[in-house]
Design an enzyme around this catalytic site. Structure first.
Site, mmCIF file in Angstrom:
data_model
loop_
_atom_site.group_PDB
_atom_site.id
_atom_site.type_symbol
_atom_site.label_atom_id
_atom_site.label_comp_id
_atom_site.label_asym_id
_atom_site.label_seq_id
_atom_site.Cartn_x
_atom_site.Cartn_y
_atom_site.Cartn_z
ATOM 1 N N CYS A 1 1.044 -1.179 -0.025
ATOM 2 C CA CYS A 1 0.028 0.181 0.089
ATOM 3 C C CYS A 1 0.904 1.206 -0.021
ATOM 4 C CB CYS A 1 -1.001 0.023 1.097
ATOM 5 S SG CYS A 1 -2.343 0.992 1.131
ATOM 6 N N HIS B 1 -3.591 -5.798 0.611
ATOM 7 C CA HIS B 1 -2.789 -5.952 2.070
ATOM 8 C C HIS B 1 -2.857 -7.502 2.622
ATOM 9 C CE1 HIS B 1 -2.775 -1.744 3.721
ATOM 10 N NE2 HIS B 1 -3.676 -1.374 2.856
ATOM 11 N N GLU C 1 -1.166 -8.618 4.828
ATOM 12 C CA GLU C 1 -1.185 -8.934 6.185
ATOM 13 C C GLU C 1 -2.745 -8.758 7.031
ATOM 14 O OE1 GLU C 1 -0.743 -6.194 4.859
ATOM 15 O OE2 GLU C 1 -1.167 -4.287 5.956
#
Lengths: 235, 764
Positions: free
Chosen positions: A91, A208, A210
């Site tokens: 990002c 993302h 994560e």
């Protein structure tokens, strides 16, 4: 192995990266030390990989990542990258890598000018890299995006080179892996969601991983990317 | 010796009136000072005694709220936000606050700074904010003006919350004529901390230095608190400078610096500068600490040249805090703020004379007893008269309503297309609702569910208030606000813990408005008692009114609950073909069968009348207890409460609200339902399908668990009706062999998903 999560003023996915990388290393039985690295540190300890997390470095008031690239830590990240050691930018981290010249192209404002937070599907373009070895080639991953400026742009020449050298990491696609304009959330050229550098030691991606690293959050497809990197570092 | 400054204007009755003070209040002020005030002091009193800061018209009523409970660590009114215990040494601080007036005048910045302000209230308590929510009320979206307002407000909230890295995971939105020119923007935030990390907003220890930290002070937001304490008129535009400008990046730095500071023992107190800025924070810290504070405002970092002490004291510039540092630790504190590139300036010290003393380059320009100005604000008990419209409203009978035609599916589709009922994805997609990786239920279910990773605790939160109900019967409407938020939490598998409220009303000096206010406080109080959910704080916003009239009374409730085990987390959509569908019903005795005040009555028949649905709290409590017991026993696959749109809308939503994000197309699970058992106790078909009768929840479960559920319900005196089974791609609802509703779930879902876009398209 030691993994440095760079904290710029305004980073806000640093905590998510730290917790997911360290938890997944534990689950895989890998010994990993994950640490925050403050952006003002110019010559910190040596890390095996750097993570540039998401957020709004310096508020992103200028262009996203445009100021962060001047942070003292970026000298170290550049040297690390030039030595062929891994860097992943997620990002805002991707935006910073582009601004720093470590990856080509730029991230423009989303096509509809609004911030978008939602789950999307990504097609894994190749699995012979340190970031995607846990995926099948062409595997469709369900991973969320959350950005206002994720519209990937590169000029024709650069785009041709990226495509020619197979440096596109992920593309926005349908659930069945079809790359179509209607599933392009932000207007990125060629539905590009993430790219590698020429040596495929640097990955920049808008989605993302994560945030999709455990099933309780709706998808654990992101763990494949993180675990790929962790395993390659363990070798 | 207190001195006036050469350029200070003369204090005249007009100037006093311009400051929003009545002649009596001015006398009271002189009584406290025992002399005439300086211009600077007049400004200080004006903001401290504004409605916004002093709660002068509401405080007497607010005392009626239950505020105590074993879970409460910091009570309402004690500090910037209430704090409750969530177990194992962890606590959460939370609060909701309005930013209605600023958002009406400057939607983007007004809403953004609303978020910024509530965040500071939370982290000043020592907590890291991890959840944001918001409750929004707009006019009908078919006007360009409302669309711009929606876009600006949502954009502002997104701008601030996203940049701060705090997920905005829920809330509620209504689109109704009553909010046409008075939109409501209520922002909620919740933070988590260890119990031993709770910070206090008090100035103690004579000689301890007082630090100003964060952004520099500008002329923005001067008299914001006073501005928020009057009605909006044409001239409000001219007060645009009363709206502050937010810088979320600055606040992010301030947050991280403060949290780093809290890990040390360098400070004795901290207080954010919100409404009334430096004035309020110095008075309040001194008042709480039972001390005095002396500051020199010339030392305050300033964004503009030649600011007067009056302006510096009254500025509502954002992203600033006041920190009371332990003597000798100044250097260590400086170091932390330097790391984050923030101002940290010693502007004064704690004294023992009980005075708030303000100097300007050494000259004393204000000297006010701190406790008196903070605590002895005038308190009013304005006259209250029962509004005249209530007589006609409560006399309305169901028989006055024409019998519906045969196209019930058409009506259902129309209600699903109502922006108040339809999907809010257009809004929450613009908020980062996933950062901090704890959003275990994505927005779109009855309650927001968040896993606080650091504490390993699951919270469930719900924001509710139907202003139309409160207009038609303030006591009942407010009871429902509390009951529904509790019900939503129970539907998600949680137990209600406590709540914060934001009381949005018209002009309290009008007796009919004040009557509404008092009645709503009563209803909320009853609700809080029924569910053992004390009020831990909140905010009152009066003067939501313009020349055409006041908004419907809107006492918004945000309730916080806790889900004890991950396995208890329950969502509203159907999960599996073949599951059975039941209605758990607390059997409220409702003469209008939930038609009074309903969306059906308002949108299909264009009527705003009737008694709102009945809410007897014991019946609601019995329902919630059974539902929670069933969920905890592991037999419930989905639970969705009946609210706006009634039973048919509720059933439809169970079919298509599973998050699309996880599939390339909407997950579609139809159902074949027979409402005959419910029809037996309902006067007519429209009431059966669209009546908003309370204390009802549609659940789905595996067929083998049906007996267990029926037994649990039977024991508690809660009705459990078998309605049918999950499956297929259609929703059909039959009564006594007659098909009332038959529709493709995909199409119903599309109407619901495109509700806002379609409503916005039918432009004037």
């Amino acid at each position: 192995m030691k993994i440095g999560i760079v904290v710029f003023p305004g980073s806000n996915c640093d905590y998510d990266c730290l917790t997911s990388f360290s938890r997944l290393a534990g689950e895989e039985g890998l010994r990993a030390e994950t640490k925050y690295v403050w952006h003002k540190e110019s010559a910190p300890e040596t890390f095996d990989a750097y993570v540039l997390p998401g957020g709004f470095s310096y508020g992103d008031y200028l262009r996203c990542g445009a100021i962060a690239r001047f942070s003292p830590i970026m000298e170290e990240v550049k040297a690390h990258a030039e030595a062929g050691r891994p860097v992943i930018g997620i990002c805002n981290g991707f935006q910073i890598l582009c601004e720093a010249g470590l990856l080509p192209g730029a991230l423009y404002m989303n096509r509809d000018l609004n911030f978008i937070c939602e789950h999307v599907f990504l097609r894994t373009e190749r699995n012979d890299t340190i970031f995607t070895s846990e995926c099948r080639k062409g595997e469709v991953l369900n991973i969320p995006i959350a950005h206002g400026e994720g519209n990937y742009y590169a000029d024709d020449e650069t785009l041709e080179r990226l495509e020619g050298e197979n440096l596109v990491a992920f593309r926005y696609c349908t659930k069945d892996g079809l790359v179509k304009p209607e599933v392009n959330p932000n207007g990125s050229r060629n539905n590009i969601a993430g790219i590698f550098n020429k040596e495929r030691t640097i990955l920049g991606m808008m989605p993302h991983p994560e945030r999709a690293a455990e099933i309780g959050l709706g998808s654990d497809d992101g763990r494949k990317i993180i675990v790929s990197l962790l395993k390659s570092l363990a070798k | 010796m207190v001195e006036s400054l050469p350029k200070d204007p003369l204090i005249t009755p007009e100037l006093i009136a311009d400051h929003g003070l009545t002649p009596e209040e001015y006398e009271r002020l002189k009584g406290i000072l025992k002399r005439e005030p300086t211009y600077t002091e007049l400004g200080i009193f004006s903001v401290m005694w504004s409605e916004h800061c002093s709660y002068k018209n509401s405080r007497k009523q607010l005392k009626n709220f239950p505020t105590e409970g074993p879970q409460v660590l910091i009570k309402a009114g004690e500090e910037n936000a209430g704090v409750i215990d969530v177990g194992d040494g962890w606590a959460v601080a939370f609060k909701v606050e309005s930013h209605n007036h600023p958002s009406a005048v400057e939607p983007f910045q007004g809403a953004a700074t609303g978020v910024g302000g509530i965040l500071r209230d939370i982290f000043t308590m020592g907590a890291r904010p991890v959840i944001n929510m918001n409750s929004l009320r707009f006019g009908r979206p078919n006007s360009g003006q409302v669309q711009q307002l929606v876009d600006g407000v949502v954009g502002g909230i997104a701008h601030y919350g996203n940049c701060m890295g705090i997920p905005t995971i829920g809330g509620d939105v209504y689109y109704d004529e009553t909010y046409e020119t008075n939109c409501l923007v209520n922002a909620f935030s919740l933070g988590v901390m260890k119990i031993n990390e709770i910070q206090r907003g008090e100035a103690t220890g004579v000689g301890n230095p007082v630090f100003y930290v964060g952004a520099a002070t500008g002329k923005d937001g001067i008299h914001g608190a006073t501005f928020a304490s009057t009605e909006l008129t044409e001239e409000s535009e001219a007060k645009r400078s009363s709206v502050q400008v937010g810088d979320p990046f600055m606040e992010k730095l301030l947050l991280e610096a403060c949290l780093e500071l809290f890990q040390t023992d360098h400070i004795v107190g901290i207080q954010d500068m919100g409404a009334a800025g430096l004035t309020c924070s110095t008075c309040e810290t001194a008042s709480r600490g039972g001390s005095g504070v002396e500051i020199d405002v010339a030392l305050v970092p300033q964004r503009e040249a030649n600011m007067t002490p009056y302006e510096i004291l009254l500025s509502e510039s954002q992203e600033r805090m006041l920190v009371i540092v332990k003597k000798g630790r100044e250097e260590a504190v400086h170091k932390i703020f330097e790391k984050w590139d923030l101002h940290a300036v010693e502007i004064g010290h704690v004294t023992d004379d009980g005075l708030m003393r303000v100097k300007y380059n050494g000259k004393v320009v204000a000297e006010i007893p701190a406790r008196e100005i903070a605590d002895d604000a005038p308190l009013y008990d304005p006259p209250a008269t029962k509004p005249r419209y209530l007589k006609a409203v409560s006399a309305w009978k169901l028989s006055e309503l024409p019998q519906p035609g045969s196209d019930m599916t058409g009506i259902l589709t129309k209600l699903l297309s109502e922006p108040t009922i339809g999907s809010k994805k257009d809004i929450y997609r613009r908020y980062d609702h996933m950062v901090r990786t704890g959003t275990v239920v994505l927005p779109g279910s009855d309650a927001a569910v968040f896993w606080m990773r650091e504490a390993d605790k699951y919270l469930s939160l719900s924001a509710d208030c139907n202003g139309r109900y409160c207009y038609l019967d303030p006591v009942m409407g407010s009871r429902i606000a509390v009951a529904e938020s509790a019900r939503n939490i129970v539907c998600s598998g949680g137990r209600p813990l406590a709540l914060t409220d934001c009381l949005n009303f018209g002009n309290p000096t009008k007796p009919e408005i004040y009557w509404q206010f008092k009645a709503c406080v009563e209803g909320l109080k009853e609700g809080c008692e029924a569910f053992n959910t004390p009020v831990t704080g909140g905010n009152v916003s009066f003067y939501n009114e313009n020349p055409e009239g006041a908004i419907d009374p809107t006492p918004l409730v945000v309730m916080v609950g806790q889900i004890d085990k991950k396995e208890h987390i329950t969502t509203q959509w159907f999960k599996k073909e073949g599951d059975v569908v039941c209605l758990l019903d607390g059997l409220q005795d409702d003469q209008l069968a939930g038609i009074g005040g309903s969306e059906y009555l308002r949108r299909i028949h264009d009527l705003k009348t009737g008694c709102p649905p009945v809410m007897e709290l014991e019946k609601e409590k019995a329902l919630q207890d059974v539902l929670l017991e069933a969920i905890r026993s592991g037999i419930i696959r989905s639970a969705h409460d009946v609210s706006e749109g009634g039973l048919a809308v509720c059933a439809a939503e169970c079919c298509f609200t599973a998050p699309m994000e996880l599939e390339s197309e909407a997950v579609v699970l139809g159902a074949k339902l027979d409402f005959s058992p419910v029809a037996r106790r309902t006067p007519r078909h429209d009431a059966l399908l669209f009546g908003e009768q309370q204390s009802r929840v549609i659940v789905s479960l595996a067929p083998e668990n049906l007996t267990a559920l029926e037994e649990m319900a039977g024991k508690a005196g809660v009705q459990c009706d078998l309605l049918g089974t999950v499956g297929g791609g259609e929703l059909t609802i039959m009564v006594n062999g007659e098909t009332l509703i038959k529709g493709e779930v995909k199409e119903l879902g599309k109407a619901w998903r495109d509700a806002y876009a379609n409503a916005a398209k039918t432009s004037e």
